[in-house]
Enzyme design. Structure first.
Site, PDB file in Angstrom:
ATOM      1  N   GLY A 198     -23.205  30.558 -52.162  1.00 12.68           N
ATOM      2  CA  GLY A 198     -23.840  31.586 -51.336  1.00 12.68           C
ATOM      3  C   GLY A 198     -22.806  32.407 -50.592  1.00 12.68           C
ATOM      4  N   VAL A 205      -5.853  36.405 -47.849  1.00 15.20           N
ATOM      5  CA  VAL A 205      -5.152  35.750 -48.959  1.00 15.20           C
ATOM      6  C   VAL A 205      -4.270  36.755 -49.699  1.00 15.20           C
ATOM      7  CG1 VAL A 205      -5.475  34.643 -51.221  1.00 15.20           C
ATOM      8  CG2 VAL A 205      -6.851  33.902 -49.269  1.00 15.20           C
ATOM      9  N   ARG A 234     -23.374  31.264 -59.677  1.00 12.13           N
ATOM     10  CA  ARG A 234     -23.376  29.828 -59.956  1.00 12.13           C
ATOM     11  C   ARG A 234     -23.108  29.638 -61.439  1.00 12.13           C
ATOM     12  NH1 ARG A 234     -24.797  27.808 -55.198  1.00 12.13           N
ATOM     13  NH2 ARG A 234     -26.234  28.991 -53.886  1.00 12.13           N
ATOM     14  N   SER A 235     -22.307  28.648 -61.787  1.00 10.00           N
ATOM     15  CA  SER A 235     -21.884  28.470 -63.170  1.00 10.00           C
ATOM     16  C   SER A 235     -22.239  27.080 -63.684  1.00 10.00           C
ATOM     17  CB  SER A 235     -20.369  28.689 -63.298  1.00 10.00           C
ATOM     18  OG  SER A 235     -19.935  28.437 -64.613  1.00 10.00           O
ATOM     19  N   ASP A 289     -19.723  23.179 -50.207  1.00 12.34           N
ATOM     20  CA  ASP A 289     -19.613  21.893 -50.893  1.00 12.34           C
ATOM     21  C   ASP A 289     -19.463  22.020 -52.401  1.00 12.34           C
ATOM     22  OD1 ASP A 289     -19.610  20.198 -48.782  1.00 12.34           O
ATOM     23  OD2 ASP A 289     -21.728  19.693 -48.860  1.00 12.34           O
ATOM     24  N   THR A 305     -19.732  29.387 -45.392  1.00 10.28           N
ATOM     25  CA  THR A 305     -21.182  29.148 -45.439  1.00 10.28           C
ATOM     26  C   THR A 305     -21.740  29.323 -44.036  1.00 10.28           C
ATOM     27  OG1 THR A 305     -22.902  27.444 -45.683  1.00 10.28           O
ATOM     28  CG2 THR A 305     -20.686  26.657 -45.290  1.00 10.28           C
ATOM     29  N   ASP A 347     -24.237  27.905 -42.759  1.00 10.73           N
ATOM     30  CA  ASP A 347     -24.888  26.690 -42.239  1.00 10.73           C
ATOM     31  C   ASP A 347     -23.975  25.835 -41.365  1.00 10.73           C
ATOM     32  OD1 ASP A 347     -27.256  27.329 -43.474  1.00 10.73           O
ATOM     33  OD2 ASP A 347     -26.894  26.088 -45.237  1.00 10.73           O
ATOM     34  N   ASP A 365     -22.032  23.440 -42.189  1.00  6.37           N
ATOM     35  CA  ASP A 365     -22.265  22.036 -42.529  1.00  6.37           C
ATOM     36  C   ASP A 365     -21.134  21.421 -43.348  1.00  6.37           C
ATOM     37  OD1 ASP A 365     -22.688  23.539 -44.790  1.00  6.37           O
ATOM     38  OD2 ASP A 365     -24.580  22.592 -45.345  1.00  6.37           O
ATOM     39  N   MET A 387     -32.230  29.498 -41.453  1.00 13.78           N
ATOM     40  CA  MET A 387     -31.596  28.705 -42.506  1.00 13.78           C
ATOM     41  C   MET A 387     -31.005  27.424 -41.924  1.00 13.78           C
ATOM     42  SD  MET A 387     -29.851  31.375 -45.177  1.00 13.78           S
ATOM     43  CE  MET A 387     -30.883  32.144 -46.429  1.00 13.78           C
ATOM     44  N   ARG A 433     -31.023  23.944 -44.349  1.00 12.54           N
ATOM     45  CA  ARG A 433     -31.803  22.948 -45.082  1.00 12.54           C
ATOM     46  C   ARG A 433     -31.357  21.528 -44.727  1.00 12.54           C
ATOM     47  NH1 ARG A 433     -31.163  25.079 -49.636  1.00 12.54           N
ATOM     48  NH2 ARG A 433     -29.399  23.874 -50.388  1.00 12.54           N
ATOM     49  N   LYS A 472     -46.571  29.707 -18.970  1.00 13.04           N
ATOM     50  CA  LYS A 472     -45.934  30.532 -19.993  1.00 13.04           C
ATOM     51  C   LYS A 472     -47.011  31.183 -20.849  1.00 13.04           C
ATOM     52  CE  LYS A 472     -41.555  28.053 -20.456  1.00 13.04           C
ATOM     53  NZ  LYS A 472     -40.663  27.257 -21.322  1.00 13.04           N
TER      54      LYS A 472
END
Length: 328
Positions: A15, A27, A76-77, A107, A130, A132, A134, A174, A176, A218
């Site tokens: 992603g 780089v 994606r491969s 990952d 990423t 996330d 994570d 997002m 997961r 509230k």
């Protein structure tokens, strides 16, 4: 003796996330600074298999530091998951004279890089990209800070409508497998409740919390929900459940989706990407391989790729406590 590096390949995979372009730029320009060549590999590992390579110099990365997404594209491969696909990719790298790889992703990207190194003893360095956040071994992944700011900005806008119509909004973000975006953005945007995968709040406690909010005066509420929350219902089923049990609430759902991945990267992500890109290339030149460059205690450091893949990031327990206090 470490292998002499004369040409470095760089790719983005999985992603996309804001800051990937800034990392590519870093780089490429670090390679130029050290008088080595840099080759852009388009469409991740699939492009490596197909030989979709392009030489990159300092001027080829002009005006990309502020752009979201990735100029090298991502794909994606399935073919790269086969020994035949990886062999083909290795042959293309050797044929092009590429001596080492910098892979930018999460990952899955790191798993592919680690396997590639194991099979062909090919130098690989990873940069975590990423939203996330994570990945083990870094306090921040590229795109995380930008995504937080995007989510907070959107929730601020949703709150205007929630307050105007006395509504309860469920906002799905997002995450997961990790609740970092939900927890931090929820606190930053003043959410009444935050549901994350790491903590099973439970339906009863959610109803009790919403009842308390209503009783305390509230007139509107925001509940931020990570897409991987363990409460056991998707966000639309949760809406129906709350309306059935608390009919006084008028509930709406906003799923933020892929807007969280887009947009111009924040200053933090641009600076982080620049630091990580320099460290990745210079670590390769020092003969290091199979590491991820990351940020720990505001210092750029190296974590073995295997640890980065297998390690688990932990949610900040103090932030959970702060969230509870703030929802009073």
């Amino acid at each position: 003796m470490p292998k002499t590096i004369k040409k470095v390949g760089v790719l983005t995979s999985g992603g996309d996330s804001p800051g990937m372009n800034a990392a590519i730029r870093s780089v490429v320009r670090t390679c130029a600074y050290h008088n080595i060549e840099c080759i852009g590999i388009y469409r991740g590992y699939q492009g490596m298999i197909e030989g979709d390579f392009k030489e990159m110099g300092p001027r080829s990365v002009n005006n990309i530091v502020n752009k979201g997404g990735t100029i090298l594209k991502s794909a994606r491969s399935l073919e790269f998951k086969t020994p035949e696909g990886r062999k083909k990719a290795h042959e293309n790298l050797v044929k092009s004279g590429i001596d080492a790889l910098v892979v930018i992703g999460g990952d899955g990207t790191f798993t592919g890089g680690l396997l590639f190194n194991t099979e062909f003893n090919f130098p690989v360095m990873g940069i975590p990209g990423t939203i996330d956040n994570d990945i083990f071994g870094t306090s921040h992944t590229l795109g995380y800070d930008t995504a937080l700011n995007t989510v907070v900005d959107v929730i601020d806008k949703i709150r205007d409508t929630a307050s105007s119509h006395n509504r309860l909004f469920f906002v799905e973000v997002m995450g997961r497998d990790a609740g970092h975006i939900a927890l931090n953005a929820g606190i930053g945007a003043g959410a009444e409740e935050i549901l994350i995968p790491e903590e099973d709040l439970g339906l009863d406690r959610l109803l009790e919390s919403l009842q308390k909010s209503k009783a305390s005066g509230k007139s509107s509420s925001i509940v931020v929900i990570a897409e991987g929350d363990k409460i056991g219902k998707n966000v639309f089923e949760l809406k129906d459940y709350v309306e059935a049990n608390l009919p006084e609430y008028d509930v709406r759902v906003s799923v933020l989706g892929h807007m969280q991945r887009g947009g111009s990267p924040s200053c933090f992500d641009r600076v982080l990407a620049s630091r990580l890109g320099v460290k990745a290339v210079e670590s390769l030149l020092e003969g290091k391989s199979n590491y991820m460059v990351g940020l720990q205690n505001d210092t750029v450091s190296l974590t073995p790729l295997e640890q980065a893949i297998k390690g688990k990031t932990m949610i900040d327990r103090e932030l959970l406590r702060v969230s509870d206090i703030m929802s009073t």
